[in-house]
Enzyme design. Structure first.
Site, PDB file in Angstrom:
ATOM      1  N   ASP A  37      46.529  57.787  39.019  1.00  0.00           N
ATOM      2  CA  ASP A  37      46.661  59.088  38.384  1.00  0.00           C
ATOM      3  C   ASP A  37      46.973  58.813  36.908  1.00  0.00           C
ATOM      4  OD1 ASP A  37      47.017  61.841  38.008  1.00  0.00           O
ATOM      5  OD2 ASP A  37      49.147  61.726  38.478  1.00  0.00           O
ATOM      6  N   ASP A  39      49.012  61.307  34.427  1.00  0.00           N
ATOM      7  CA  ASP A  39      50.325  61.789  33.995  1.00  0.00           C
ATOM      8  C   ASP A  39      51.442  61.232  34.865  1.00  0.00           C
ATOM      9  OD1 ASP A  39      49.434  63.609  31.871  1.00  0.00           O
ATOM     10  OD2 ASP A  39      48.501  64.720  33.518  1.00  0.00           O
TER      11      ASP A  39
END
Length: 485
Positions: A37, A39
């Site tokens: 991912d 963030d």
């Protein structure tokens, strides 16, 4: 450097904050493909970002939803809330719930003030929360569920804003509908992301908002050097990711990744077979051609996991995916597709440092000893024994409150409700094979390393009254300590 143990060199009671912890045995030797991912996985953010999100969402409530101007008096309160809390939408209560659906009394807040335990027990007819009103599989409040669980690090300013608005309404005796308040705050927080306000602010000052860039860069270089394939699946837009990765890695960051997918719409990405991939140019132009291959150096938008698996052939336990959101990032991958999963839990570093303090070690040692004494001595019913036992019960309760406050004065530890695991911990242990404070922890391990979970005894595997307590204090020594203290 290879870390063979989670224990630090300071002694057997100290845990190294850079350890990778295992819920399930996993060998890096078997991992060929690493997914991420963006963030709070590749990019870590400073506390300035939470303040920014809070302030913008608060102003949206005032300017667009006609909330009172007086709300501008409220500023973001760092470290007031923790991740993993539940919010009762209809009662406007924020609380911590354990793995068995019991509310941790003393952690229920309406506004910025705790709700008395008697009031909580009256409202819920005890402290247990029935399954049917808990949040759904992804922590959302829907389909009749009245509880919302906040699992995202981005949700810290949302929880704080909910508490502040509730606090204002109560202080000014304003009658309001809690469901409307929850929806308005949720929408305002969403607008900060959807409208690109947050993205533009971070892009304009990466140095202020992004942390630990060099460590993330080092991890990616290490994996690339060892011939590992890498991919990125994020809900963030390309311009935002591109600027951030340029800052963290450099303009050649895309050379490290075999596939890059933006605006993926997780967790829908993992379940919805209908959305096809769409190629995006460097300038953000969406192309209309059908995607037959996911090519290195290209940027793709949306899509779905089933098409991703078909186009790449990356299946099963040779894939390890890292994310910070236990539901949206990890749950479907481990339950439905057999990928290995790694949870990024930034809070770990702070909590482990607290656990390593002399105050915490002493408090927990004595708390364990007191618990053992109570379990053993409760059979004595004479008045003198009962007087001593009651003193121990009172002292134990005081120490339990103290251990909560060491981590967070309002809600305690992310991982425990007194002695029980939290609901957050229950999900973490189910959906993550390994977990760590940040990706940089990988720098301490060889890529042949095998992670072994500790064998913790089940309740029936331990003697009822062991000769020695789990803290290493003998019963006789405990009694001696009692008489001294």
């Amino acid at each position: 450097m290879l870390i063979a143990s989670s224990m630090d060199l300071k002694g057997p009671n100290f845990v190294n904050p850079d350890t990778i912890f295992a819920n399930n045995q996993m060998s890096l030797q078997d991992i060929e493909i690493y997914g991420f991912d963006y963030d709070y996985t590749l990019a870590f953010y400073s506390s300035h970002l939470h303040t920014l999100i809070f302030n913008i969402a608060r102003d949206i409530l005032i300017n667009e939803h006609r909330y009172p101007e007086g709300l501008r008096e409220y500023d973001y309160i760092p470290n007031f809330v923790i991740r993993g809390l539940h919010y009762d939408v209809q009662k406007a209560l924020l609380m911590k719930i354990d793995a068995f659906h019991y509310i941790q009394l003393g952690t229920v807040y309406r506004g910025l003030n705790p709700v008395p335990e008697k009031e909580v027990i009256a409202m819920y007819e005890g402290s247990h929360v029935p399954l049917e009103i808990m949040s759904d599989f992804y922590g959302k409040s829907s389909h009749g569920h009245t509880m919302k669980q906040f699992m995202d690090i981005f949700s810290l300013p949302e929880m704080t804003l909910l508490l502040c608005v509730n606090d204002y309404f109560m202080k000014h005796n304003i009658d309001y509908e809690p469901v409307h308040l929850y929806k308005d705050v949720k929408e305002a927080i969403g607008d900060v992301h959807v409208r690109g306000i947050m993205y533009r602010a971070v892009e304009a000052d990466n140095e202020k908002y992004i942390c630990y860039g060099e460590q993330t860069h080092a991890v990616l270089r290490k994996l690339s050097k060892n011939g590992k394939k890498m991919f990125l699946i994020t809900n963030s837009p390309f311009d935002f990711v591109n600027r951030g990765m340029n800052y963290i890695v450099g303009k050649d960051w895309r050379d490290l990744f075999d596939v890059v997918i933006v605006q993926a719409d997780k967790p829908g990405f993992f379940n919805d077979r209908r959305k096809p991939f769409r190629r995006v140019t460097d300038k953000g132009v969406l192309l209309w051609d059908r995607i037959h291959h996911l090519e290195k150096g290209q940027i793709y938008k949306q899509g779905n996991l089933y098409e991703f698996l078909r186009l790449t052939g990356w299946r099963g336990s040779k894939v390890l995916y890292f994310g910070d959101h236990i539901y949206s990032d990890l749950a479907d991958l481990t339950l439905k597709h057999g990928w290995r999963t790694g949870a990024i839990i930034p809070e770990l570093r702070k909590e482990i440092k607290i656990m390593n303090t002399e105050e915490y070690v002493h408090t927990m040692t004595w708390l364990q000893a007191l618990t053992g004494l109570l379990e053993q001595m409760q059979v004595h019913q004479d008045p003198a024994s009962q007087t001593v036992i009651q003193q121990w019960i009172n002292e134990r309760e005081e120490m339990r409150l103290r251990t909560k406050d060491i981590f967070n004065a309002q809600f305690g530890s992310l991982f425990r409700t007194y002695h029980n695991p939290t609901y957050f911990t229950r999900r973490l242990s189910r959906f993550a094979d390994i977990y760590m404070a940040s990706l940089s922890c990988l720098l301490n391990y060889d890529l042949q390393h095998t992670f072994y979970p500790r064998r913790t005894p089940l309740q029936h595997e331990s003697p009822i009254w062991p000769e020695q307590t789990s803290t290493g204090t003998h019963v006789g020594e405990s009694l001696h300590i009692t008489s001294v203290l």
